[in-house]
Design an enzyme around this catalytic site. Structure first.
Site, PDB file in Angstrom:
ATOM      1  N   LYS A  63       6.508  -5.014 -17.628  1.00  0.00           N
ATOM      2  CA  LYS A  63       5.871  -4.066 -16.716  1.00  0.00           C
ATOM      3  C   LYS A  63       6.521  -2.691 -16.672  1.00  0.00           C
ATOM      4  O   LYS A  63       6.305  -1.920 -15.738  1.00  0.00           O
ATOM      5  CB  LYS A  63       5.733  -4.619 -15.283  1.00  0.00           C
ATOM      6  CG  LYS A  63       5.206  -6.012 -15.168  1.00  0.00           C
ATOM      7  CD  LYS A  63       4.010  -6.299 -16.046  1.00  0.00           C
ATOM      8  CE  LYS A  63       2.717  -5.706 -15.540  1.00  0.00           C
ATOM      9  NZ  LYS A  63       1.619  -5.994 -16.512  1.00  0.00           N
ATOM     10  N   THR A  66       5.475  -1.183 -21.751  1.00  0.00           N
ATOM     11  CA  THR A  66       5.573  -1.597 -23.158  1.00  0.00           C
ATOM     12  C   THR A  66       4.270  -1.341 -23.919  1.00  0.00           C
ATOM     13  O   THR A  66       4.291  -0.853 -25.053  1.00  0.00           O
ATOM     14  CB  THR A  66       5.927  -3.101 -23.253  1.00  0.00           C
ATOM     15  OG1 THR A  66       6.671  -3.489 -22.112  1.00  0.00           O
ATOM     16  CG2 THR A  66       6.711  -3.410 -24.501  1.00  0.00           C
ATOM     17  N   HIS A 113      10.614  -8.639 -24.931  1.00  0.00           N
ATOM     18  CA  HIS A 113      11.222  -8.650 -23.592  1.00  0.00           C
ATOM     19  C   HIS A 113      12.530  -9.445 -23.616  1.00  0.00           C
ATOM     20  O   HIS A 113      13.114  -9.699 -22.562  1.00  0.00           O
ATOM     21  CB  HIS A 113      10.267  -9.290 -22.573  1.00  0.00           C
ATOM     22  CG  HIS A 113       8.982  -8.535 -22.397  1.00  0.00           C
ATOM     23  ND1 HIS A 113       8.939  -7.176 -22.209  1.00  0.00           N
ATOM     24  CD2 HIS A 113       7.686  -8.943 -22.366  1.00  0.00           C
ATOM     25  CE1 HIS A 113       7.680  -6.783 -22.088  1.00  0.00           C
ATOM     26  NE2 HIS A 113       6.902  -7.839 -22.187  1.00  0.00           N
ATOM     27  N   ARG A 135      11.893   1.422 -15.933  1.00  0.00           N
ATOM     28  CA  ARG A 135      11.003   1.954 -14.889  1.00  0.00           C
ATOM     29  C   ARG A 135      11.679   1.703 -13.549  1.00  0.00           C
ATOM     30  O   ARG A 135      12.499   0.765 -13.451  1.00  0.00           O
ATOM     31  CB  ARG A 135       9.665   1.201 -14.971  1.00  0.00           C
ATOM     32  CG  ARG A 135       8.588   1.710 -14.056  1.00  0.00           C
ATOM     33  CD  ARG A 135       7.313   0.887 -14.232  1.00  0.00           C
ATOM     34  NE  ARG A 135       6.213   1.498 -13.518  1.00  0.00           N
ATOM     35  CZ  ARG A 135       5.003   0.971 -13.394  1.00  0.00           C
ATOM     36  NH1 ARG A 135       4.726  -0.201 -13.959  1.00  0.00           N
ATOM     37  NH2 ARG A 135       4.055   1.596 -12.719  1.00  0.00           N
ATOM     38  N   LYS A 270      -2.804   0.129 -12.313  1.00  0.00           N
ATOM     39  CA  LYS A 270      -2.852   1.457 -11.670  1.00  0.00           C
ATOM     40  C   LYS A 270      -2.232   2.546 -12.536  1.00  0.00           C
ATOM     41  O   LYS A 270      -2.687   3.682 -12.537  1.00  0.00           O
ATOM     42  CB  LYS A 270      -2.112   1.415 -10.337  1.00  0.00           C
ATOM     43  CG  LYS A 270      -2.923   0.831  -9.218  1.00  0.00           C
ATOM     44  CD  LYS A 270      -2.610   1.543  -7.920  1.00  0.00           C
ATOM     45  CE  LYS A 270      -3.585   1.149  -6.844  1.00  0.00           C
ATOM     46  NZ  LYS A 270      -3.063   1.455  -5.504  1.00  0.00           N
TER      47      LYS A 270
END
Ligand code: A3P
Length: 306
Positions: A63, A66, A113, A135, A270
């Site tokens: 999240k 990527t 990941h 992030r 979003k």
């Protein structure tokens, strides 16, 4: 596996039974989606994967952007701003068909990941260009919650509330383990292996100034590209355009409508900085600040939250 045959199972579900079990693999907390043995086998297969000298690998906690970065790097390497029909899933070092990743034509844009110690050993020797994207943890937690809450698969899905998920996230017991540990692990890798070329990016910077960041990526992977191409790629990889492309022209590797609840698709949800403000309460936010400050102390990392 630290000399263990049968790993200790760590049940980190909360009092409502929401959450997951884990085991430790070489010190890394791994979520048990199926069985520890399956996970260990997956890691063994990934570790045997053979890098090619011109591979580029994107590494990130889930999240952190990527899909976005994969599309950007793929376009840069193709030299145009047309979408690749495939998604990043086909080039993933992780669960999935590693034999098919092996067969992808060069130049490959891989992604994972996994922690460094679970990736192929030759990564350093071959000096594989690695792009690490982070992030801010508040948006990561909210984004992860919605993904896991939208998944139609009991092994992954999270049926509790957002608050319950945030608790697990702050305790490092969320799906994918501790975000802080993951980030700090890569920072340590950079220190321990100065020969490994690692470019560190932030989702927020990419969002605020995509053209500048795309140019930085191009320089890092040794491409001489025009400003015009960077602008075209930034435009093609804007959130809305990527969401439309994903729905209309990408070949999905699994049946998307079965994977998500009610046929919902929440990878392109979003795409903003600061959506956490809609979900994290004032008191949860105070706790977040406290935990994050302690977890990232001494790293020099300053996250942007809006
Ligand atoms: P949100 O859930 O906050 O919307 P990953 O690809 O690592 O799984 O990250 C997914 C997150 O990146 C999601 O965040 C998704 O919307 C966001 N994202 C995907 N493409 C994006 C883009 N082009 N621009 C901005 N954010 C994007």
């Amino acid at each position: 596996m630290e000399g263990q045959r049968t790993p200790e199972i760590l049940d980190y579900r909360n009092e409502n039974g929401h959450g997951w079990s884990f085991y430790k693999n070489d010190g890394v907390l791994r979520t048990i989606a199926t069985t520890p043995e399956d996970d260990m086998e997956m890691i063994r297969k990934v570790q045997k994967f053979e890098f090619r000298d011109d591979d580029v690998v994107i590494v990130a906690y889930a999240k952190c952007g990527t899909h976005w970065l994969w599309e950007i790097v793929t376009m840069l390497r193709a030299g145009h701003s047309e979408y690749n029909k495939k998604t990043k899933r086909v080039a993933m070092l992780g669960p999935g068909k590693i034999e098919e990743v092996d067969e992808l034509p060069s130049p490959r844009v891989l992604n994972s990941h996994l922690n460094f110690r679970h990736l192929p050993q030759k990564m350093v020797e071959k000096r594989i260009k690695t792009i690490f994207i982070m992030r801010n943890p508040k948006d990561v937690s909210v984004s992860t919650y919605f993904m896991l809450n939208g998944v139609n698969n009991i092994k992954y899905s999270f049926e509790g509330t957002c608050s319950e998920y945030l608790d697990l996230f702050l305790e490092g017991k969320a799906f994918g383990g501790s975000y802080a540990d993951y980030v700090k692990d890569w920072l340590q890798v950079k220190q321990d292996h100065p020969d490994l070329p690692v470019l560190t990016l932030f989702y927020e910077n990419l969002k605020k100034d995509p053209v500048k960041n795309i140019k930085t990526v191009a320089d890092f992977i040794g491409l001489s590209v025009s400003d015009e191409l960077c602008e075209q790629i930034a435009e093609a990889c804007s959130f809305k355009k990527m969401r439309t492309a994903d729905a209309e022209l990408k070949e999905q590797v699994f049946n998307v409508s079965d994977f998500w609840k009610k046929g919902q698709q929440v990878v392109y949800r979003k795409g903003e900085i600061g959506d956490w403000k809609n979900w994290i309460t004032v008191s949860e936010n105070e706790r977040f600040d406290d935990v994050i400050e302690r977890a990232f102390e001494g790293t020099g990392i300053v996250f942007k939250y809006d």
